[in-house]
Every structure is written in C-alpha cells, then in structure tokens.
Design a protein around this motif. Structure first.
Motif, PDB file in Angstrom:
ATOM      1  N   THR A  12     -13.832  32.516 -51.023  1.00 32.08           N
ATOM      2  CA  THR A  12     -14.616  33.733 -50.823  1.00 32.08           C
ATOM      3  C   THR A  12     -15.123  33.771 -49.377  1.00 32.08           C
ATOM      4  N   PRO A  13     -14.900  34.889 -48.658  1.00 33.11           N
ATOM      5  CA  PRO A  13     -14.135  36.064 -49.093  1.00 33.11           C
ATOM      6  C   PRO A  13     -12.639  35.759 -49.123  1.00 33.11           C
ATOM      7  N   ARG A  14     -11.930  36.459 -49.994  1.00 37.52           N
ATOM      8  CA  ARG A  14     -10.500  36.209 -50.136  1.00 37.52           C
ATOM      9  C   ARG A  14      -9.751  36.678 -48.900  1.00 37.52           C
ATOM     10  N   PRO A  15      -8.858  35.816 -48.372  1.00 36.89           N
ATOM     11  CA  PRO A  15      -8.039  36.241 -47.222  1.00 36.89           C
ATOM     12  C   PRO A  15      -7.150  37.433 -47.584  1.00 36.89           C
ATOM     13  N   THR A  16      -6.928  38.292 -46.613  1.00 39.27           N
ATOM     14  CA  THR A  16      -5.971  39.392 -46.803  1.00 39.27           C
ATOM     15  C   THR A  16      -4.648  39.088 -46.113  1.00 39.27           C
ATOM     16  N   ALA A  17      -4.587  37.960 -45.414  1.00 40.24           N
ATOM     17  CA  ALA A  17      -3.353  37.589 -44.709  1.00 40.24           C
ATOM     18  C   ALA A  17      -3.227  36.073 -44.674  1.00 40.24           C
ATOM     19  N   LEU A  18      -2.009  35.571 -44.916  1.00 43.22           N
ATOM     20  CA  LEU A  18      -1.731  34.136 -44.893  1.00 43.22           C
ATOM     21  C   LEU A  18      -0.714  33.824 -43.808  1.00 43.22           C
ATOM     22  N   LEU A  19      -1.049  32.857 -42.964  1.00 42.71           N
ATOM     23  CA  LEU A  19      -0.156  32.359 -41.918  1.00 42.71           C
ATOM     24  C   LEU A  19       0.409  31.027 -42.394  1.00 42.71           C
ATOM     25  N   CYS A  20       1.724  30.963 -42.530  1.00 44.66           N
ATOM     26  CA  CYS A  20       2.369  29.781 -43.117  1.00 44.66           C
ATOM     27  C   CYS A  20       3.226  29.081 -42.067  1.00 44.66           C
TER      28      CYS A  20
END
Length: 351
Positions: free
Chosen positions: A254-262
């Motif tokens: 929290t807060p939930r990410p809106t984007a993930l970098l992998c």
C-alpha cells in the motif's frame, strides 16, 4: 576368448609403410603432408577401424584441449530454461562452431559461479564467464591456471575482454517511458543482489552492497528516474514463477503500484500472471515492462513492452573475442552494445 586388439597409430603406420610421426601429422599437422599422402593414410586408417588419436591423450601431450569453457553464474538448467541465456549461448556456440573447438559448460552454484575445483579440472584453453558476481571464487581459479578469459555482462575486471550492454541506459528508458504515461507509483522486480538465493523485499543496506554489476546498473537506472523509496523485490533467479511471487507481493503493498519494472522478460511474464491472479488487468490497472526482448515477448498476453538487447550479437562477439585470445591475441577494449525500448501493449497511460 581374447578380444582383438584395437588398431593404433603404429598399426596404421605399418599398413601404409610410413613412420608413426607421419601418421600423427595426418591428424594433427595436415599441412606437413601432401594431400595425396594424407588421403591415403586416412583411407587406410578407416579401412582397419582406426578412429584417430585419443582426444584425452592428445590434450595431455599438447597441453591444449581445443575447448572453450563457458562458466555460468547459475545452475546448468538456466542455460536451457532461461531464453536470454539460451540465445546468448547459441550466439557463442555458432561462432565457435567450425573452428575445431568444442564448448564445455561449467554450471554455477551457491558461490555465484562454478566451484573452483570444477574450473581446475575443466579441459579448456579459454574461458567465457557469463554473469558472475564481482568476487566469484571461480575467477581466481581461472587466474591460477593462467587461462585467457572473456566476460559477458559481469563482473568488470581489469585487462579482460568483456561484452556487455548499456544496462543503466536501458533501465532508464523503461522508467522514463512509464513516467511519460503518467505513472508515479512503481514496484521493481530485480535479480539477485548477492549470491545467496534470497527472495524478498530489499532493504537499503542490502541494496547498497550488491556484488552483481548488472543488478546494480539496472536498479540504478530505474531509481534514477522514479526516485528512492520505491519497493524493490529481489528474485533469486530469472524465472516466471519467481516473478509471479514477487509481483504479487509488490501489488499487495500500500499504495498499490500502477507500474512494474522487471529486470528480465521472464520476471515480467510472471508479473503478468500475478496481475491476473489478483483479478486485475494489464495495462488497465497495472503496466508492466521487461528487459531482453526474447521471442516470447511479442506473443505474450498482452504483448510485452520491453528493453531490447542484442542477445545473439552478445554471444557472437564474445565468441569472436575467445577465438582471438586462442590465436594469441591480446584482450581488446570492452565492447558495449546498444539497447532500445520496444513499446507494445503491456503499458498504457495512467487513467
């Protein structure tokens, strides 16, 4: 009943009517014989069932094995299960193939590379180190043997041939892309920071002491754009299941990410599944970016936005460097290959 004796070099020499040394030259120094004489020797050898000099005995006599050693930072299964590793290895193998050299695979383990004992007994004349930590014991074993070495990706060693990509620049491209779409809440799935098989959220202390150059550079590229304080999940390898587990943890924060970098496409594929596990959608709820652009990236659901690195060329250039060292050449300057961002449907503007 006594078994018939296997034909030897002396058997062939007697049958042809030449010296033992002449027969040996037909296999090891063909330029020392006329084409006609060499053909006669080889035809006679074939007719009596002589297959040629024993390769082990020949390597002991010449102190050369005609082999390129390939040191992995991970277990041998990674060479076949991780498509990025497989493509690099294919580029290397196709370059070495045709030059009378074989390829010896040396798997890694808990020390972040092959065991020194494995390196000490490997029949190889040159070594290609693929993605090892800074102080892997295997590197010392190579130095003790005095073997020339080529590094792919990491570590950075003085006076050593190296082929790498712009990991920092590629990571920045990915993060800038997500920023441009309006995202401000990020999560990062990274590779191992240390060779200890740990999975979990990363503390500041662990982050600052990473022994893997690629991990450091990609993380630095991401954080240079998105800023510090972003949740980072460390994966003990590059697999879809590890990416799935890590992405679920990141998306539960929290807060939930809106984007993930992998840090790799394999981790990103796992992240795509994790989004579905949580009854969310890509890219409506979460945008996902990978790194590598393996063939499956174009066909994933949805097609993956990713940083493209020239994997085949990386292996090919490393193979060329290895052949150059085998021929007595000196290590050339490190080769850095360019990367590019490939935009597909796993990323979208924040709504």
């Amino acid at each position: 009943m006594e078994r018939p004796r296997k034909p030897t070099l002396d058997t062939v020499a007697s049958a042809v009517g030449v010296s033992r040394a002449t027969v040996s030259n037909a296999y090891n120094r063909p330029d020392q014989l006329s084409a006609a004489l060499r053909e006669r020797i080889l035809e006679t050898a074939a007719s009596i069932g002589y297959a040629g000099p024993d390769p082990v005995a020949r390597s002991l006599a010449t102190r050369h094995s005609a082999a390129v050693g390939f040191m992995l930072g991970q277990h041998l299964s990674a060479a076949f299960s991780d498509p990025a590793v497989s493509i690099v290895l294919d580029g290397l193998a196709s370059t070495v193939d045709g030059h009378d050299h074989c390829l010896v695979l040396m798997p890694g383990g808990t020390e972040g590379g092959p065991r020194p004992e494995t390196v000490a007994r490997a029949a190889a004349d040159v070594v290609v180190a693929y993605s090892l930590p800074d102080h892997a014991p295997a590197l010392d074993a190579v130095r003790v043997r005095g073997l020339p070495m080529v590094v792919i990706d990491q570590p950075v060693l003085p006076d050593t041939a190296r082929v790498e990509v712009d990991d920092f620049g590629g990571a920045r491209m990915a993060a800038i892309h997500l920023r441009s779409l309006g995202h401000t809440r990020f999560g990062v799935l990274t590779f191992s920071l240390h060779p200890d098989d740990r999975n979990g959220f990363v503390s500041a202390g662990r982050l600052s002491g990473s022994t893997f150059r690629v991990t450091r550079d990609r993380l630095a590229g991401y954080l240079d754009v998105v800023g510090p304080g972003v949740p980072v999940w460390e994966c003990a390898g590059s697999s879809r299941e590890l990416g799935r587990t890590g992405a679920r943890a990141l998306l539960s924060s929290t807060p939930r990410p809106t984007a993930l970098l992998c840090a790799s496409d394999e981790l990103a594929f796992g992240a795509l599944q994790a989004v579905r596990d949580l009854s969310l959608a890509v890219p409506r709820d979460v945008s996902v970016v990978g790194f590598d652009d393996v063939p499956a990236a174009e066909h994933s659901d949805p097609p993956l936005t990713t940083v493209r690195q020239p994997l085949t060329e990386k292996g090919r250039r490393a193979g060329e460097s290895a052949l150059r060292l085998l021929a007595g050449g000196r290590p050339e300057e490190p080769i850095r290959l360019a990367v590019s961002l490939v935009e597909r449907h796993s990323t979208a503007p924040l709504t």
